[in-house]
Design a protein around this motif. Structure first.
Motif, PDB file in Angstrom:
ATOM      1  N   UNK A  40       0.868  -1.159   0.055  1.00  0.00           N
ATOM      2  CA  UNK A  40      -0.214  -0.068  -0.003  1.00  0.00           C
ATOM      3  C   UNK A  40       0.897   1.163  -0.134  1.00  0.00           C
ATOM      4  N   UNK A  41       0.653   1.968  -1.004  1.00  0.00           N
ATOM      5  CA  UNK A  41       1.647   3.270  -1.162  1.00  0.00           C
ATOM      6  C   UNK A  41       0.845   4.482  -0.492  1.00  0.00           C
ATOM      7  N   UNK A  42       1.155   4.790   0.480  1.00  0.00           N
ATOM      8  CA  UNK A  42       0.659   5.815   1.437  1.00  0.00           C
ATOM      9  C   UNK A  42       0.905   7.282   1.206  1.00  0.00           C
ATOM     10  N   UNK A  43       1.452   7.727  -0.009  1.00  0.00           N
ATOM     11  CA  UNK A  43       2.180   8.957  -0.231  1.00  0.00           C
ATOM     12  C   UNK A  43       0.888   9.859  -0.078  1.00  0.00           C
ATOM     13  N   UNK A  44       1.319  10.874   0.837  1.00  0.00           N
ATOM     14  CA  UNK A  44       0.221  12.045   1.159  1.00  0.00           C
ATOM     15  C   UNK A  44      -1.119  11.780   1.969  1.00  0.00           C
ATOM     16  N   UNK A  45      -1.000  10.467   2.288  1.00  0.00           N
ATOM     17  CA  UNK A  45      -1.934  10.181   3.285  1.00  0.00           C
ATOM     18  C   UNK A  45      -1.596   9.906   4.716  1.00  0.00           C
ATOM     19  N   UNK A  46      -2.509  10.187   5.703  1.00  0.00           N
ATOM     20  CA  UNK A  46      -2.125  10.509   6.941  1.00  0.00           C
ATOM     21  C   UNK A  46      -1.763   8.980   7.714  1.00  0.00           C
ATOM     22  N   UNK A  47      -1.060   8.948   8.776  1.00  0.00           N
ATOM     23  CA  UNK A  47      -0.902   7.706   9.476  1.00  0.00           C
ATOM     24  C   UNK A  47      -2.000   6.968   9.938  1.00  0.00           C
ATOM     25  N   UNK A  48      -3.141   7.502   9.895  1.00  0.00           N
ATOM     26  CA  UNK A  48      -4.122   6.812  10.478  1.00  0.00           C
ATOM     27  C   UNK A  48      -4.700   6.091   9.076  1.00  0.00           C
ATOM     28  N   UNK A 210       4.288  -2.660 -11.306  1.00  0.00           N
ATOM     29  CA  UNK A 210       2.717  -2.666 -11.347  1.00  0.00           C
ATOM     30  C   UNK A 210       2.155  -1.614 -10.421  1.00  0.00           C
ATOM     31  N   UNK A 211       1.292  -0.579 -10.797  1.00  0.00           N
ATOM     32  CA  UNK A 211       0.402   0.377 -10.078  1.00  0.00           C
ATOM     33  C   UNK A 211      -0.880   0.235 -10.053  1.00  0.00           C
ATOM     34  N   UNK A 212      -1.360   1.006  -9.629  1.00  0.00           N
ATOM     35  CA  UNK A 212      -3.073   0.849  -9.886  1.00  0.00           C
ATOM     36  C   UNK A 212      -3.563   0.863 -11.096  1.00  0.00           C
ATOM     37  N   UNK A 213      -2.810   1.413 -12.095  1.00  0.00           N
ATOM     38  CA  UNK A 213      -3.427   1.349 -13.708  1.00  0.00           C
ATOM     39  C   UNK A 213      -2.799   0.439 -14.249  1.00  0.00           C
ATOM     40  N   UNK A 214      -1.704  -0.500 -13.890  1.00  0.00           N
ATOM     41  CA  UNK A 214      -1.246  -1.296 -14.887  1.00  0.00           C
ATOM     42  C   UNK A 214      -0.791  -2.526 -14.115  1.00  0.00           C
ATOM     43  N   UNK A 225       5.464  -8.168  -6.482  1.00  0.00           N
ATOM     44  CA  UNK A 225       5.390  -7.412  -5.647  1.00  0.00           C
ATOM     45  C   UNK A 225       4.480  -6.099  -6.641  1.00  0.00           C
ATOM     46  N   UNK A 226       3.315  -5.740  -6.160  1.00  0.00           N
ATOM     47  CA  UNK A 226       2.454  -4.480  -6.714  1.00  0.00           C
ATOM     48  C   UNK A 226       2.504  -3.433  -5.504  1.00  0.00           C
ATOM     49  N   UNK A 227       2.699  -2.237  -6.219  1.00  0.00           N
ATOM     50  CA  UNK A 227       2.604  -0.821  -5.275  1.00  0.00           C
ATOM     51  C   UNK A 227       1.446  -0.031  -5.787  1.00  0.00           C
ATOM     52  N   UNK A 228       0.752  -0.213  -4.872  1.00  0.00           N
ATOM     53  CA  UNK A 228      -0.907   0.584  -5.191  1.00  0.00           C
ATOM     54  C   UNK A 228      -1.339   1.578  -4.189  1.00  0.00           C
ATOM     55  N   UNK A 229      -1.489   2.709  -4.735  1.00  0.00           N
ATOM     56  CA  UNK A 229      -1.600   3.678  -3.972  1.00  0.00           C
ATOM     57  C   UNK A 229      -3.266   4.411  -4.165  1.00  0.00           C
ATOM     58  N   UNK A 230      -3.680   4.916  -5.283  1.00  0.00           N
ATOM     59  CA  UNK A 230      -4.915   5.388  -5.559  1.00  0.00           C
ATOM     60  C   UNK A 230      -5.992   4.060  -5.528  1.00  0.00           C
ATOM     61  N   UNK A 231      -5.847   3.204  -5.859  1.00  0.00           N
ATOM     62  CA  UNK A 231      -6.743   1.917  -5.903  1.00  0.00           C
ATOM     63  C   UNK A 231      -7.101   1.495  -4.676  1.00  0.00           C
ATOM     64  N   UNK A 232      -6.324   1.822  -3.518  1.00  0.00           N
ATOM     65  CA  UNK A 232      -6.686   1.568  -1.960  1.00  0.00           C
ATOM     66  C   UNK A 232      -7.186   2.471  -1.365  1.00  0.00           C
ATOM     67  N   UNK A 233      -6.401   3.906  -1.674  1.00  0.00           N
ATOM     68  CA  UNK A 233      -6.765   5.084  -0.855  1.00  0.00           C
ATOM     69  C   UNK A 233      -7.529   6.066  -1.365  1.00  0.00           C
TER      70      UNK A 233
END
Length: 241
Positions: A40-48, A210-214, A225-233
């Motif tokens: 889960x890529x949590x860039x710009x997202x809070x620790x919560x 691989x990220x959310x779009x590909x 290993x997949x690195x997903x940000x927008x798809x999760x958060x």
């Protein structure tokens, strides 16, 4: 403080949808979904949000910037997380990153590998490093992609430099697909580089791609290993705390 129920439900739904996409892509590629890890890529997202993800069973967390990752890792130190640093990294940040990261995906030069290894050794830690491969152009000709990486032809030599440092574990390879064009051939090139490195270092089996779009293309081409940000958060906004 309890989690926001609406936020928990939203992330839970997103996670279920992401896992369904992964399962479908693995079925199409005749692969076992257990062989694909989700970060889960949590860039710009809070620790919560990190805490919510952990409560849902997702404990692999990725960050792009040390300025954001270091305090977030400290704020969630009570959780059993695996921290992945996935952004471009300057050597002067090696001490900080080596203090909290478990895996660095973006090693693209020998000097950075040495700095990370020396800092990890000084801290009494062992750090897994991936070779970041440039799929955008020819780095040796000075045509670097905007997101860094070593030229594919030079990746095996960099892998050797990582493997020879006592405080580093060579994990495998990482890449970001070019912004333009079909990601399938790009990820195919990454798989070929992975095979060359595994010929020398059989334990270096990770392919971070691989990220959310590909993600489907990445799975088709062997990503572990997949690195997903927008798809999760959701779409990224300003940092909220």
């Amino acid at each position: 403080m309890p989690h926001d129920p609406a936020r928990v439900e939203r992330i839970k739904e997103n996670l279920a949808q992401a896992r369904a996409r992964i399962d479908a892509a693995c079925a199409k590629a005749d692969r076992d979904p257990a062989g694909v890890s989700l970060i889960a890529v949590t860039k710009t997202r809070p620790a919560e949000d990190v805490r919510i993800l952990a409560s849902l069973g997702l404990t692999d967390v990725g960050e792009n910037r040390d300025q954001e990752a270091a305090p977030k890792a400290a704020a969630t130190a009570d959780l059993d997380l695996t921290w992945h640093f996935i952004g471009q990294l300057q050597t002067n940040k090696a001490r900080s990153v080596a203090s909290y990261a478990d895996v660095v995906h973006s090693v693209d030069r020998a000097r950075l590998a040495r700095a990370l290894g020396d800092r990890a050794e000084a801290a009494g830690r062992r750090l897994t490093c991936l070779v970041q491969v440039n799929l955008d152009g020819d780095s040796r000709a000075g045509v670097l992609g905007p997101r860094g990486g070593v030229d594919p032809a030079d990746a095996p030599e960099l892998a050797d430099r990582i493997a020879e440092h006592e405080a580093l574990e060579l994990g495998g390879v990482m890449a970001v697909a070019p912004r333009e064009g079909d990601p399938y051939p790009a990820f195919g090139r990454l798989y070929e580089v992975s095979c060359l490195i595994r010929d020398r270092h059989p334990r270096a089996t990770a392919i971070s791609a691989g990220m959310s779009s590909d993600l489907e293309a990445a799975i088709e081409r062997g990503a572990t290993h997949l690195r997903l940000g927008a798809a999760l958060l959701g779409d990224r906004g300003p940092i909220v705390g």
